[in-house]
Design a protein around this motif. Structure first.
Motif, PDB file in Angstrom:
ATOM      1  N   ARG A 110      13.199  48.368  34.961  1.00  0.00           N
ATOM      2  CA  ARG A 110      14.640  48.635  34.988  1.00  0.00           C
ATOM      3  C   ARG A 110      15.045  49.350  33.710  1.00  0.00           C
ATOM      4  O   ARG A 110      14.382  49.228  32.683  1.00  0.00           O
ATOM      5  N   SER A 111      16.149  50.053  33.792  1.00  0.00           N
ATOM      6  CA  SER A 111      16.718  50.672  32.597  1.00  0.00           C
ATOM      7  C   SER A 111      18.134  50.155  32.417  1.00  0.00           C
ATOM      8  O   SER A 111      18.793  49.763  33.371  1.00  0.00           O
ATOM      9  N   THR A 112      18.561  50.147  31.181  1.00  0.00           N
ATOM     10  CA  THR A 112      19.893  49.658  30.849  1.00  0.00           C
ATOM     11  C   THR A 112      20.564  50.659  29.923  1.00  0.00           C
ATOM     12  O   THR A 112      19.927  51.184  29.007  1.00  0.00           O
ATOM     13  N   TYR A 113      21.834  50.903  30.154  1.00  0.00           N
ATOM     14  CA  TYR A 113      22.594  51.768  29.270  1.00  0.00           C
ATOM     15  C   TYR A 113      23.680  50.922  28.620  1.00  0.00           C
ATOM     16  O   TYR A 113      24.498  50.325  29.310  1.00  0.00           O
ATOM     17  N   ASP A 114      23.678  50.854  27.319  1.00  0.00           N
ATOM     18  CA  ASP A 114      24.675  50.086  26.553  1.00  0.00           C
ATOM     19  C   ASP A 114      24.761  48.632  27.001  1.00  0.00           C
ATOM     20  O   ASP A 114      25.823  48.028  26.965  1.00  0.00           O
ATOM     21  N   ASP A 115      23.662  48.057  27.458  1.00  0.00           N
ATOM     22  CA  ASP A 115      23.619  46.666  27.917  1.00  0.00           C
ATOM     23  C   ASP A 115      24.657  46.353  28.988  1.00  0.00           C
ATOM     24  O   ASP A 115      25.021  45.205  29.198  1.00  0.00           O
ATOM     25  N   SER A 116      25.192  47.376  29.665  1.00  0.00           N
ATOM     26  CA  SER A 116      26.254  47.115  30.628  1.00  0.00           C
ATOM     27  C   SER A 116      25.735  47.005  32.054  1.00  0.00           C
ATOM     28  O   SER A 116      26.085  46.079  32.768  1.00  0.00           O
ATOM     29  N   SER A 117      24.934  47.945  32.491  1.00  0.00           N
ATOM     30  CA  SER A 117      24.446  47.891  33.863  1.00  0.00           C
ATOM     31  C   SER A 117      22.949  48.150  33.877  1.00  0.00           C
ATOM     32  O   SER A 117      22.444  48.981  33.146  1.00  0.00           O
ATOM     33  N   GLN A 118      22.274  47.416  34.719  1.00  0.00           N
ATOM     34  CA  GLN A 118      20.838  47.589  34.842  1.00  0.00           C
ATOM     35  C   GLN A 118      20.555  48.358  36.124  1.00  0.00           C
ATOM     36  O   GLN A 118      21.115  48.048  37.176  1.00  0.00           O
ATOM     37  N   LYS A 119      19.695  49.359  36.018  1.00  0.00           N
ATOM     38  CA  LYS A 119      19.317  50.152  37.167  1.00  0.00           C
ATOM     39  C   LYS A 119      17.825  50.005  37.385  1.00  0.00           C
ATOM     40  O   LYS A 119      17.031  50.158  36.461  1.00  0.00           O
ATOM     41  N   VAL A 120      17.461  49.722  38.630  1.00  0.00           N
ATOM     42  CA  VAL A 120      16.049  49.611  38.980  1.00  0.00           C
ATOM     43  C   VAL A 120      15.452  51.009  39.045  1.00  0.00           C
ATOM     44  O   VAL A 120      16.045  51.910  39.637  1.00  0.00           O
ATOM     45  N   GLN A 121      14.306  51.195  38.426  1.00  0.00           N
ATOM     46  CA  GLN A 121      13.579  52.460  38.509  1.00  0.00           C
ATOM     47  C   GLN A 121      12.376  52.332  39.424  1.00  0.00           C
ATOM     48  O   GLN A 121      12.034  53.272  40.130  1.00  0.00           O
ATOM     49  N   ALA A 122      11.728  51.175  39.410  1.00  0.00           N
ATOM     50  CA  ALA A 122      10.558  50.961  40.264  1.00  0.00           C
ATOM     51  C   ALA A 122      10.379  49.467  40.507  1.00  0.00           C
ATOM     52  O   ALA A 122      10.716  48.645  39.656  1.00  0.00           O
ATOM     53  N   LYS A 123       9.853  49.153  41.683  1.00  0.00           N
ATOM     54  CA  LYS A 123       9.468  47.778  42.022  1.00  0.00           C
ATOM     55  C   LYS A 123       8.034  47.803  42.530  1.00  0.00           C
ATOM     56  O   LYS A 123       7.674  48.657  43.335  1.00  0.00           O
ATOM     57  N   PHE A 124       7.251  46.870  42.034  1.00  0.00           N
ATOM     58  CA  PHE A 124       5.881  46.694  42.490  1.00  0.00           C
ATOM     59  C   PHE A 124       5.810  45.283  43.065  1.00  0.00           C
ATOM     60  O   PHE A 124       5.786  44.308  42.325  1.00  0.00           O
ATOM     61  N   ILE A 125       5.818  45.180  44.373  1.00  0.00           N
ATOM     62  CA  ILE A 125       5.960  43.901  45.055  1.00  0.00           C
ATOM     63  C   ILE A 125       4.579  43.369  45.394  1.00  0.00           C
ATOM     64  O   ILE A 125       3.779  44.057  46.034  1.00  0.00           O
ATOM     65  N   HIS A 126       4.308  42.150  44.951  1.00  0.00           N
ATOM     66  CA  HIS A 126       2.994  41.537  45.136  1.00  0.00           C
ATOM     67  C   HIS A 126       2.613  41.548  46.614  1.00  0.00           C
ATOM     68  O   HIS A 126       3.386  41.143  47.468  1.00  0.00           O
ATOM     69  N   ASP A 127       1.401  42.014  46.901  1.00  0.00           N
ATOM     70  CA  ASP A 127       0.883  42.109  48.276  1.00  0.00           C
ATOM     71  C   ASP A 127       1.824  42.876  49.192  1.00  0.00           C
ATOM     72  O   ASP A 127       1.930  42.589  50.385  1.00  0.00           O
ATOM     73  N   GLY A 128       2.543  43.843  48.639  1.00  0.00           N
ATOM     74  CA  GLY A 128       3.500  44.566  49.465  1.00  0.00           C
ATOM     75  C   GLY A 128       3.759  45.960  48.958  1.00  0.00           C
ATOM     76  O   GLY A 128       2.857  46.659  48.506  1.00  0.00           O
ATOM     77  N   ALA A 129       4.995  46.344  49.023  1.00  0.00           N
ATOM     78  CA  ALA A 129       5.422  47.720  48.785  1.00  0.00           C
ATOM     79  C   ALA A 129       5.469  48.086  47.310  1.00  0.00           C
ATOM     80  O   ALA A 129       5.544  47.229  46.435  1.00  0.00           O
ATOM     81  N   VAL A 130       5.442  49.382  47.093  1.00  0.00           N
ATOM     82  CA  VAL A 130       5.839  49.982  45.830  1.00  0.00           C
ATOM     83  C   VAL A 130       7.079  50.788  46.161  1.00  0.00           C
ATOM     84  O   VAL A 130       7.111  51.545  47.130  1.00  0.00           O
ATOM     85  N   ALA A 141       9.087  54.602  49.307  1.00  0.00           N
ATOM     86  CA  ALA A 141       8.503  53.264  49.366  1.00  0.00           C
ATOM     87  C   ALA A 141       7.207  53.316  50.165  1.00  0.00           C
ATOM     88  O   ALA A 141       7.073  54.111  51.096  1.00  0.00           O
ATOM     89  N   THR A 142       6.271  52.474  49.779  1.00  0.00           N
ATOM     90  CA  THR A 142       5.061  52.318  50.581  1.00  0.00           C
ATOM     91  C   THR A 142       5.255  51.125  51.503  1.00  0.00           C
ATOM     92  O   THR A 142       6.013  50.200  51.209  1.00  0.00           O
ATOM     93  N   ASP A 143       4.575  51.184  52.654  1.00  0.00           N
ATOM     94  CA  ASP A 143       4.557  50.037  53.564  1.00  0.00           C
ATOM     95  C   ASP A 143       3.200  50.006  54.250  1.00  0.00           C
ATOM     96  O   ASP A 143       2.323  50.810  53.937  1.00  0.00           O
ATOM     97  N   ALA A 144       3.018  49.108  55.198  1.00  0.00           N
ATOM     98  CA  ALA A 144       1.720  48.949  55.859  1.00  0.00           C
ATOM     99  C   ALA A 144       1.301  50.210  56.607  1.00  0.00           C
ATOM    100  O   ALA A 144       0.108  50.432  56.847  1.00  0.00           O
ATOM    101  N   ASN A 145       2.238  51.074  56.976  1.00  0.00           N
ATOM    102  CA  ASN A 145       1.924  52.296  57.724  1.00  0.00           C
ATOM    103  C   ASN A 145       1.742  53.520  56.840  1.00  0.00           C
ATOM    104  O   ASN A 145       1.337  54.562  57.327  1.00  0.00           O
TER     105      ASN A 145
END
Length: 185
Positions: A110-130, A141-145
């Protein structure tokens, strides 16, 4: 105890040694053939054990030049974070850097600007999607297909979209003309 000479001050004991404030609070405990414990306001904040040093609480680095950096200067050391060392950062002898998540825990960047809002840049989900994000919006996003693209895919002029193991389908645009080339069956 005062030492007014140029000789070092030595405290010797046949057992554990404690340094206490005048009200009896622990300031330091030195265990014979064992741990060293340092206290702040009678609360332990640093201890040594057979594996190294444990810090209980926060570690702040401050200084000038390189004094405000945490340097781990061995290829076998790991920076471990979390109650069960769930997040680990390390470098190995083949010059590869790792960010590793343990114990079935997802990893978010995640990134934060001025500690006010957090924005997700990437998620790496265990046994699942990126999942990759732009301005906090899911874009790929990646999935089983395979992969899912949630918006447009842009190619520059003269870029080529290639399909098939033998690159037998290509879609091209040169700025003026568009071409679909099918060299398969």
């Amino acid at each position: 105890i005062n030492s007014y000479t140029s000789n070092p001050l030595t405290i010797m004991s046949n057992g554990d040694t404690s340094i206490k404030s005048n009200n009896g609070d622990n300031m330091g405990v030195f265990k014979k053939d064992g741990a060293v414990e340092l206290y702040y306001d009678n609360t332990k904040h640093l201890e040594t054990d057979a594996l190294g040093v444990n810090i209980i609480g926060r570690l702040d680095l401050s200084g000038t030049g390189n004094a405000d950096h945490l340097n781990i200067e061995t290829n076998t050391a790991r920076l471990r974070l979390g109650g069960y060392a769930d997040l680990q950062l390390f470098h190995d002898t083949s010059n590869i850097n790792y960010i590793q998540s343990h114990n079935d825990i997802d990893l978010y960047i995640r990134s934060t600007y001025d500690d006010s809002s957090q924005k997700v840049q990437a998620k790496f989900i265990h046994d699942g999607a990126v999942e990759l994000y732009h301005n906090n919006s899911l874009r790929l996003a990646t999935d089983a297909n395979g992969i899912a693209v949630t918006t447009n895919v842009s190619f520059p002029d003269n870029g080529v979209a290639v399909f098939g193991a033998g690159s037998d389908l290509q879609i091209k645009h040169d700025g003026s003309h568009s071409r679909i080339i099918d060299s398969g069956t």
